[in-house]
Design a protein around this motif. Structure first.
Motif, mmCIF file in Angstrom:
data_model
loop_
_atom_site.group_PDB
_atom_site.id
_atom_site.type_symbol
_atom_site.label_atom_id
_atom_site.label_comp_id
_atom_site.label_asym_id
_atom_site.label_seq_id
_atom_site.Cartn_x
_atom_site.Cartn_y
_atom_site.Cartn_z
ATOM 1 N N ILE A 1 -9.683 -3.400 8.464
ATOM 2 C CA ILE A 1 -9.151 -4.721 8.166
ATOM 3 C C ILE A 1 -7.751 -4.657 7.578
ATOM 4 O O ILE A 1 -7.148 -5.683 7.336
ATOM 5 C CB ILE A 1 -10.070 -5.485 7.176
ATOM 6 C CG1 ILE A 1 -10.270 -4.662 5.896
ATOM 7 C CG2 ILE A 1 -11.397 -5.799 7.815
ATOM 8 C CD1 ILE A 1 -11.036 -5.399 4.820
ATOM 9 N N GLY A 2 -7.251 -3.488 7.370
ATOM 10 C CA GLY A 2 -5.917 -3.392 6.805
ATOM 11 C C GLY A 2 -5.465 -1.955 6.793
ATOM 12 O O GLY A 2 -5.927 -1.120 7.561
ATOM 13 N N SER A 3 -4.541 -1.651 5.909
ATOM 14 C CA SER A 3 -4.026 -0.293 5.780
ATOM 15 C C SER A 3 -4.198 0.156 4.334
ATOM 16 O O SER A 3 -3.984 -0.619 3.399
ATOM 17 C CB SER A 3 -2.547 -0.245 6.168
ATOM 18 O OG SER A 3 -2.068 1.070 6.203
ATOM 19 N N VAL A 4 -4.617 1.397 4.164
ATOM 20 C CA VAL A 4 -4.856 1.946 2.831
ATOM 21 C C VAL A 4 -3.921 3.132 2.632
ATOM 22 O O VAL A 4 -3.921 4.075 3.430
ATOM 23 C CB VAL A 4 -6.315 2.407 2.669
ATOM 24 C CG1 VAL A 4 -6.566 2.869 1.240
ATOM 25 C CG2 VAL A 4 -7.272 1.296 3.070
ATOM 26 N N LEU A 5 -3.105 3.078 1.578
ATOM 27 C CA LEU A 5 -2.155 4.144 1.307
ATOM 28 C C LEU A 5 -2.270 4.591 -0.145
ATOM 29 O O LEU A 5 -2.650 3.807 -1.020
ATOM 30 C CB LEU A 5 -0.706 3.695 1.583
ATOM 31 C CG LEU A 5 -0.345 3.272 3.002
ATOM 32 C CD1 LEU A 5 -0.502 1.767 3.169
ATOM 33 C CD2 LEU A 5 1.094 3.646 3.323
ATOM 34 N N ARG A 6 -1.928 5.822 -0.364
ATOM 35 C CA ARG A 6 -1.841 6.353 -1.728
ATOM 36 C C ARG A 6 -0.384 6.693 -2.006
ATOM 37 O O ARG A 6 0.296 7.297 -1.168
ATOM 38 C CB ARG A 6 -2.706 7.600 -1.888
ATOM 39 C CG ARG A 6 -2.657 8.187 -3.304
ATOM 40 C CD ARG A 6 -3.453 9.475 -3.408
ATOM 41 N NE ARG A 6 -3.324 10.062 -4.743
ATOM 42 C CZ ARG A 6 -4.192 9.895 -5.720
ATOM 43 N NH1 ARG A 6 -5.269 9.158 -5.499
ATOM 44 N NH2 ARG A 6 -4.019 10.448 -6.905
ATOM 45 N N TYR A 7 0.080 6.295 -3.187
ATOM 46 C CA TYR A 7 1.464 6.554 -3.595
ATOM 47 C C TYR A 7 1.463 7.537 -4.767
ATOM 48 O O TYR A 7 0.738 7.339 -5.739
ATOM 49 C CB TYR A 7 2.139 5.258 -4.025
ATOM 50 C CG TYR A 7 3.554 5.428 -4.531
ATOM 51 C CD1 TYR A 7 4.629 5.470 -3.655
ATOM 52 C CD2 TYR A 7 3.810 5.552 -5.894
ATOM 53 C CE1 TYR A 7 5.919 5.618 -4.121
ATOM 54 C CE2 TYR A 7 5.093 5.712 -6.371
ATOM 55 C CZ TYR A 7 6.145 5.749 -5.472
ATOM 56 O OH TYR A 7 7.424 5.907 -5.935
ATOM 57 N N GLU A 8 2.249 8.584 -4.629
ATOM 58 C CA GLU A 8 2.316 9.567 -5.700
ATOM 59 C C GLU A 8 3.687 10.231 -5.706
ATOM 60 O O GLU A 8 4.115 10.782 -4.682
ATOM 61 C CB GLU A 8 1.231 10.628 -5.536
ATOM 62 C CG GLU A 8 1.100 11.562 -6.729
ATOM 63 C CD GLU A 8 -0.156 12.421 -6.637
ATOM 64 O OE1 GLU A 8 -0.501 13.047 -7.642
ATOM 65 O OE2 GLU A 8 -0.777 12.443 -5.558
ATOM 66 N N ARG A 9 4.383 10.085 -6.826
ATOM 67 C CA ARG A 9 5.693 10.718 -7.040
ATOM 68 C C ARG A 9 6.662 10.457 -5.881
ATOM 69 O O ARG A 9 7.245 11.361 -5.299
ATOM 70 C CB ARG A 9 5.521 12.219 -7.255
ATOM 71 C CG ARG A 9 4.641 12.542 -8.471
ATOM 72 C CD ARG A 9 4.594 14.021 -8.757
ATOM 73 N NE ARG A 9 3.665 14.310 -9.853
ATOM 74 C CZ ARG A 9 3.955 14.212 -11.149
ATOM 75 N NH1 ARG A 9 5.164 13.816 -11.505
ATOM 76 N NH2 ARG A 9 3.055 14.504 -12.072
ATOM 77 N N GLY A 10 6.793 9.169 -5.542
ATOM 78 C CA GLY A 10 7.805 8.776 -4.571
ATOM 79 C C GLY A 10 7.398 8.862 -3.114
ATOM 80 O O GLY A 10 8.216 8.575 -2.238
ATOM 81 N N ARG A 11 6.152 9.216 -2.809
ATOM 82 C CA ARG A 11 5.732 9.358 -1.420
ATOM 83 C C ARG A 11 4.431 8.602 -1.162
ATOM 84 O O ARG A 11 3.537 8.567 -2.004
ATOM 85 C CB ARG A 11 5.548 10.835 -1.054
ATOM 86 C CG ARG A 11 6.821 11.655 -1.154
ATOM 87 C CD ARG A 11 6.600 13.073 -0.645
ATOM 88 N NE ARG A 11 6.249 13.066 0.771
ATOM 89 C CZ ARG A 11 5.953 14.161 1.463
ATOM 90 N NH1 ARG A 11 5.957 15.354 0.854
ATOM 91 N NH2 ARG A 11 5.642 14.084 2.740
ATOM 92 N N PHE A 12 4.357 8.007 0.046
ATOM 93 C CA PHE A 12 3.143 7.323 0.467
ATOM 94 C C PHE A 12 2.363 8.207 1.430
ATOM 95 O O PHE A 12 2.939 8.894 2.274
ATOM 96 C CB PHE A 12 3.481 6.001 1.173
ATOM 97 C CG PHE A 12 3.802 4.881 0.232
ATOM 98 C CD1 PHE A 12 2.796 4.166 -0.389
ATOM 99 C CD2 PHE A 12 5.123 4.545 -0.038
ATOM 100 C CE1 PHE A 12 3.089 3.131 -1.254
ATOM 101 C CE2 PHE A 12 5.425 3.519 -0.902
ATOM 102 C CZ PHE A 12 4.406 2.803 -1.520
ATOM 103 N N ARG A 13 1.031 8.172 1.313
ATOM 104 C CA ARG A 13 0.160 8.907 2.220
ATOM 105 C C ARG A 13 -0.886 7.950 2.763
ATOM 106 O O ARG A 13 -1.600 7.289 2.011
ATOM 107 C CB ARG A 13 -0.503 10.070 1.485
ATOM 108 C CG ARG A 13 -1.479 10.873 2.334
ATOM 109 C CD ARG A 13 -1.771 12.222 1.665
ATOM 110 N NE ARG A 13 -2.281 12.057 0.316
ATOM 111 C CZ ARG A 13 -3.579 11.993 0.016
ATOM 112 N NH1 ARG A 13 -4.468 12.061 0.975
ATOM 113 N NH2 ARG A 13 -3.975 11.878 -1.243
ATOM 114 N N HIS A 14 -0.987 7.863 4.078
ATOM 115 C CA HIS A 14 -1.935 6.957 4.701
ATOM 116 C C HIS A 14 -3.346 7.526 4.598
ATOM 117 O O HIS A 14 -3.593 8.683 4.938
ATOM 118 C CB HIS A 14 -1.571 6.752 6.175
ATOM 119 C CG HIS A 14 -2.416 5.731 6.858
ATOM 120 N ND1 HIS A 14 -3.553 6.060 7.558
ATOM 121 C CD2 HIS A 14 -2.309 4.385 6.926
ATOM 122 C CE1 HIS A 14 -4.094 4.967 8.039
ATOM 123 N NE2 HIS A 14 -3.374 3.944 7.682
#
Length: 415
Positions: free
Chosen positions: A163-176
């Motif tokens: 239903i959407g997009s899930v990302l993790r953000y850590e120290r300036g970078r996004f990870r899908h």
């Protein structure tokens, strides 16, 4: 080729991934723990959905509607892509065999999957966790396994929802992590939202419109620790379009029903439709209502400037203004009014900036005598409808506008 045709006719329910003719049998032919969703991109840019059902290091068994034969590129990861070609003699229906032509990994190329890549695609979640945990000291392995399992389970659940997009953000970078990977999210806006959530230590939400104005995203920033956060992104464009369409259809049904009951004298209108009425003719008087005493002053002012041809309807005109202003004061804390003359029509316009009347309440609010809710017009509306020749109503979240039309007495001409 003959075998696939015969199988399709005689045993169409037989599973291609289990067939020794479909893919070379042996220990290297495996099924992923669950089908792997992919996109096949043709040379002309066309995209086809697909799922990896079975594979070895040199072949993929796919479920896809991509035309066979044909060459396609599959992006398995940011740094891992495959060029594949369909084999027309293998498979049936939308289950087809594809040869791996080239493997692209970073700056390297190969003609087959490596052992690690193959293991990653065919291994179970438990295998993956076990392999990764071996890279840390023994005393930390149990903790690492638990953390990895929790993250993978959360990611898989969200991915399955689609239903959407899930990302993790850590120290300036996004990870899908899961969901729809192709949402074109504005990077500056999502990073700003994540920073806000991390800084405030609480969930933050924003609605963002794409740069071309065509898409609307519902973004949720969630702080995880002082340095990282999670982002849930939903493309709600189609939901908004659907809601507007349903509202238009519902409004049309109410318009037709109310017009039929009132012989066309009451007209539910949109603000765009009613805008032209607000400037027709010339202005006679205007004022504001912020307290009860202002209603009496407005009535007195209107009576004093009423043109001679309308004095025979003075009682009904002043009563209509009184009821409209009383409702604006009661439900919106006040409003504005203006009287205009357009040839043989006197037009009294009352506007407020309240919450408007709920769509589901419109029939009762406009037609049922003595019906009243916090948002409705109450019994005064029945009187307005009785004395006017035409009554226009536009209502919404930004307020309510009433336009009361009165025809001159001389000749009793219709509006």
């Amino acid at each position: 080729m003959q075998q696939c045709r015969q199988c399709n006719q005689k045993t169409p329910e037989r599973s291609c991934p289990d067939c020794d003719y479909f893919m070379t049998p042996g220990s290297l032919r495996r099924k992923p723990p669950s089908p792997i969703g992919i996109n096949l991109v043709a040379a002309d840019g066309r995209r086809y959905d697909g799922r990896i059902l079975v594979l070895n290091m040199m072949e993929l068994g796919l479920e896809t509607d991509a035309p066979v034969p044909g060459k396609y590129r599959i992006h398995l990861h940011q740094n891992l892509s495959l060029d594949v070609a369909g084999v027309p003699t293998r498979g049936k229906g939308n289950i087809r065999l594809f040869d791996i032509l080239t493997v692209y990994r970073d700056q390297e190329t190969a003609t087959r999957l490596s052992s690690d890549e193959y293991a990653l695609l065919t291994g179970s979640t438990g295998d993956f966790i076990e392999q990764v945990s071996q890279l840390v000291p023994v005393h930390l392995q149990k903790l690492v396994k638990e953390r990895l399992l929790a993250e993978i389970q959360n990611s898989e659940i969200l991915k399955a929802m689609q239903i959407g997009s899930v990302l993790r953000y850590e120290r300036g970078r996004f990870r899908h992590l899961g969901g729809q990977a192709d949402l074109e999210l504005p990077p500056e806006e999502i990073e700003k939202l994540i920073h806000k959530a991390i800084r405030q230590g609480t969930h933050c939400r924003e609605l963002i419109v794409s740069s071309d104005g065509k898409r609307v995203f519902d973004l949720h920033g969630i702080p995880l620790d002082p340095y990282s956060g999670g982002l849930l992104a939903f493309d709600i464009t189609e939901i908004i379009h659907k809601e507007r369409q349903m509202r238009r259809q519902e409004m049309l049904a109410y318009q037709e029903a109310i017009a039929a009951v009132t012989n066309g004298r009451l007209r539910l209108s949109t603000r765009a439709e009613i805008a032209s009425l607000l400037s027709q003719g010339h202005e006679l008087a205007r004022g504001e209502v912020q307290k009860a005493a202002d209603v009496a002053l407005a009535r007195s002012k209107l009576r004093s400037i009423l043109p001679e041809v309308f004095r025979g309807r003075q009682h009904g005109i002043c009563l209509g203004l009184t009821e409209a202003l009383t409702n604006a004061l009661k439900h919106a804390g006040g409003g504005e009014w203006v009287a205009r003359q357009d040839d043989e029509v006197l037009r009294v316009i009352v506007q407020d900036h309240g919450q408007g009347i709920k769509l589901k309440d419109l029939p009762k609010a406009t037609l049922m005598q003595h019906y009243s809710t916090k948002e409705s017009l109450g019994s005064g509306f029945t009187l307005m409808l009785y004395y006017t020749d035409e009554l226009y109503l536009a209502t919404g979240n930004s307020g309510t506008t009433l336009v009361l039309n009165f025809c001159q007495v001389a000749g009793q001409k219709a509006c």
